[in-house]
Write a protein that holds these residues in place. Sequence first.
Motif, PDB file in Angstrom:
ATOM      1  N   VAL A  68       8.627 -14.467 -11.868  1.00  0.00           N
ATOM      2  CA  VAL A  68       7.962 -14.737 -10.583  1.00  0.00           C
ATOM      3  C   VAL A  68       8.021 -16.221 -10.228  1.00  0.00           C
ATOM      4  O   VAL A  68       8.064 -16.578  -9.050  1.00  0.00           O
ATOM      5  CB  VAL A  68       6.500 -14.224 -10.583  1.00  0.00           C
ATOM      6  CG1 VAL A  68       6.460 -12.705 -10.651  1.00  0.00           C
ATOM      7  CG2 VAL A  68       5.670 -14.848 -11.694  1.00  0.00           C
ATOM      8  N   CYS A  93      10.003 -12.797  -2.737  1.00  0.00           N
ATOM      9  CA  CYS A  93       8.920 -13.257  -3.622  1.00  0.00           C
ATOM     10  C   CYS A  93       8.832 -12.424  -4.897  1.00  0.00           C
ATOM     11  O   CYS A  93       7.820 -12.507  -5.612  1.00  0.00           O
ATOM     12  CB  CYS A  93       7.586 -13.184  -2.869  1.00  0.00           C
ATOM     13  SG  CYS A  93       7.591 -14.120  -1.330  1.00  0.00           S
ATOM     14  N   GLY A 117       7.864  -9.877  -7.536  1.00  0.00           N
ATOM     15  CA  GLY A 117       6.623  -9.084  -7.581  1.00  0.00           C
ATOM     16  C   GLY A 117       5.398  -9.963  -7.500  1.00  0.00           C
ATOM     17  O   GLY A 117       4.322  -9.579  -7.971  1.00  0.00           O
ATOM     18  N   SER A 118       5.534 -11.136  -6.893  1.00  0.00           N
ATOM     19  CA  SER A 118       4.507 -12.172  -7.046  1.00  0.00           C
ATOM     20  C   SER A 118       3.593 -12.325  -5.832  1.00  0.00           C
ATOM     21  O   SER A 118       3.982 -12.867  -4.798  1.00  0.00           O
ATOM     22  CB  SER A 118       5.226 -13.504  -7.315  1.00  0.00           C
ATOM     23  OG  SER A 118       4.297 -14.552  -7.315  1.00  0.00           O
ATOM     24  N   GLY A 119       2.343 -11.897  -6.012  1.00  0.00           N
ATOM     25  CA  GLY A 119       1.335 -12.093  -4.971  1.00  0.00           C
ATOM     26  C   GLY A 119       1.092 -13.567  -4.716  1.00  0.00           C
ATOM     27  O   GLY A 119       0.903 -13.994  -3.576  1.00  0.00           O
ATOM     28  N   GLY A 171       9.271  -8.725  -0.897  1.00  0.00           N
ATOM     29  CA  GLY A 171       9.207  -8.676  -2.359  1.00  0.00           C
ATOM     30  C   GLY A 171       9.509  -7.280  -2.862  1.00  0.00           C
ATOM     31  O   GLY A 171       9.986  -6.422  -2.106  1.00  0.00           O
ATOM     32  N   LEU A 212       4.868  -5.126  -4.720  1.00  0.00           N
ATOM     33  CA  LEU A 212       4.297  -6.230  -3.929  1.00  0.00           C
ATOM     34  C   LEU A 212       4.129  -5.808  -2.469  1.00  0.00           C
ATOM     35  O   LEU A 212       3.145  -6.177  -1.817  1.00  0.00           O
ATOM     36  CB  LEU A 212       5.171  -7.489  -4.022  1.00  0.00           C
ATOM     37  CG  LEU A 212       4.630  -8.700  -3.238  1.00  0.00           C
ATOM     38  CD1 LEU A 212       3.265  -9.150  -3.769  1.00  0.00           C
ATOM     39  CD2 LEU A 212       5.605  -9.870  -3.271  1.00  0.00           C
ATOM     40  N   ARG A 213       5.075  -4.995  -1.987  1.00  0.00           N
ATOM     41  CA  ARG A 213       5.001  -4.582  -0.575  1.00  0.00           C
ATOM     42  C   ARG A 213       3.848  -3.622  -0.316  1.00  0.00           C
ATOM     43  O   ARG A 213       3.569  -3.276   0.812  1.00  0.00           O
ATOM     44  CB  ARG A 213       6.356  -3.992  -0.133  1.00  0.00           C
ATOM     45  CG  ARG A 213       7.374  -5.093   0.156  1.00  0.00           C
ATOM     46  CD  ARG A 213       8.687  -4.548   0.693  1.00  0.00           C
ATOM     47  NE  ARG A 213       9.595  -4.207  -0.402  1.00  0.00           N
ATOM     48  CZ  ARG A 213      10.049  -2.999  -0.668  1.00  0.00           C
ATOM     49  NH1 ARG A 213       9.680  -1.963   0.079  1.00  0.00           N
ATOM     50  NH2 ARG A 213      10.880  -2.792  -1.680  1.00  0.00           N
ATOM     51  N   ARG A 256       0.776  -4.482  -1.581  1.00  0.00           N
ATOM     52  CA  ARG A 256      -0.452  -5.265  -1.807  1.00  0.00           C
ATOM     53  C   ARG A 256      -0.988  -5.881  -0.513  1.00  0.00           C
ATOM     54  O   ARG A 256      -0.220  -6.246   0.380  1.00  0.00           O
ATOM     55  CB  ARG A 256      -0.177  -6.333  -2.879  1.00  0.00           C
ATOM     56  CG  ARG A 256       0.106  -5.661  -4.222  1.00  0.00           C
ATOM     57  CD  ARG A 256       0.349  -6.646  -5.310  1.00  0.00           C
ATOM     58  NE  ARG A 256      -0.833  -7.420  -5.633  1.00  0.00           N
ATOM     59  CZ  ARG A 256      -0.840  -8.450  -6.452  1.00  0.00           C
ATOM     60  NH1 ARG A 256       0.278  -8.823  -7.035  1.00  0.00           N
ATOM     61  NH2 ARG A 256      -1.952  -9.110  -6.694  1.00  0.00           N
ATOM     62  N   GLU A 273      -1.163  -6.168  -9.748  1.00  0.00           N
ATOM     63  CA  GLU A 273       0.237  -5.751  -9.871  1.00  0.00           C
ATOM     64  C   GLU A 273       0.343  -4.223  -9.929  1.00  0.00           C
ATOM     65  O   GLU A 273       1.352  -3.639  -9.561  1.00  0.00           O
ATOM     66  CB  GLU A 273       0.881  -6.396 -11.098  1.00  0.00           C
ATOM     67  CG  GLU A 273       1.242  -7.869 -10.900  1.00  0.00           C
ATOM     68  CD  GLU A 273       0.081  -8.842 -11.111  1.00  0.00           C
ATOM     69  OE1 GLU A 273      -1.099  -8.463 -10.890  1.00  0.00           O
ATOM     70  OE2 GLU A 273       0.362 -10.007 -11.486  1.00  0.00           O
TER      71      GLU A 273
END
Length: 455
Positions: free
Chosen positions: A49, A90, A92-94, A115, A119-120, A122, A357
């Motif tokens: 990430v 991005c 998997g990174s919030g 992402g 991630l999409r 979140r 995650e």
Amino acid sequence: MGDLLIHPSGPLRGTVTTPGDKSITHRALMLSALAEGTTAIEGWVPAEVCLATLRCMRQMGAEIEEKNDALIVTGAGPRGLREPDDVLHCAGSGTTMRLLAGIAAGQPFTTVLTGTEPLRRRPMGRVAGPLRLMGATVLGRHGGTLPPLTIRGGGLRGIDYSLPVASAQVKSAILLAALFAAGETVLHEPGPSRDHTERMLRWFGVEVASQGRDVGLLGGQILRPPAGADALPVLTIPGDFSSAAFPLVAASIVPGSSICLRRTGANTSRTGLYDLLVRMGGDVALSASDLPGAALPDEMHEPIADVQVRHAALRATEVAGDLVVRAIDEFPIFAVLATQAEGDTVVREAAELRVKESDRIATVAAELRKMGAAIDELPDGMIVHGPTRLRGATVACHRDHRLAMALAVAGLVASGTTTVKSAEAFDDSFPGFVETMQALGANIAWVDAEPRRDV
Ligand code: S3P
């Protein structure tokens, strides 16, 4: 890479160095990219990430090269970022998506952020909302609340804003946008989220006012790394307490263990798990470490410590309120700890775990139950009935790095063989996890690394 095999392990012994902090590495890349001048970043973690953040900052115009394990970042300066000519990925990174949304909101151009599939899913409304209040245009799926996000920034004004959840990502996104806004921005937080952004902004010379749960800054300030004598200014990243959490819990529950985790970040906004272990009867101690930043004023440097931990008999505890925020990333491994403690461990006021995650209340309960754990799901937490003798099973990590490592640690105290499927997910935060655990004597290996029998 692929599936991990874990077998019951004898005592864990030895000293290892905790890998660099993921949260702080993201921030170091972003802030040095915004700064006027060149910064060397040492101790950074090459987590998947963080590499995504590195690529995004390059796409926005920062020059980043690697030299002798350090990253040398030549910032674009406050007005020097450029419109990326492609979508920013991005991974998997919030943290990458939310903090970059804040930076993008300050730029007079269009940025598109996407992402991985998890991630999409979140929630991004929590950053999109306040960034819109500041004057940015933020578009996304599902009424502007889900990625991909398209941000048209510039012309921002400061806001006075109360965060609905204690979130360092939301706080940081707004503070980063605030650097480009006219006037002052003031934020009020409901809980003590990590303050790495504030500390690092100060290191770059930005005046950040904080009092209790309020934090604010005046727009238009320019980031500059502190002048070094001859050499480049060095930003040193401490070890990641959230990565140390896995060997820390492993040594607490594997009988006979005694280990030391060197140069571990000890910022109290992150060390809730340490306090929980003490409360549960854990045998843990922190001792001052060789701090490269020790000479810096408190509000600027990140505290570092060596963590000693030995196996101990544990008793259950209850967790709610501020401790949830201070241990927010540690609940997958905390649940494993609780399976070995005497009594019912209750986690409440932790509904945020459902939007990490993975839905960490559902996935942790489901996967640990496959190993014989007795866990009840609550809407905002869980009850873990302990102690239980875990048994080996084939478990899934739902592309969640911390669930993968927590399940691997559970396997060390389970009878028989535990297989964690697609465990390479841990590369998201702790690329050397298997080697570190092996160095401590854990019985853990990739399926492909097993000696093959001739048939
Ligand atoms: C992070 C903040 C936390 C944490 C995440 C990293 C950060 O998220 O769970 O792993 O780097 O700011 P929230 O801000 O959503 O609580």
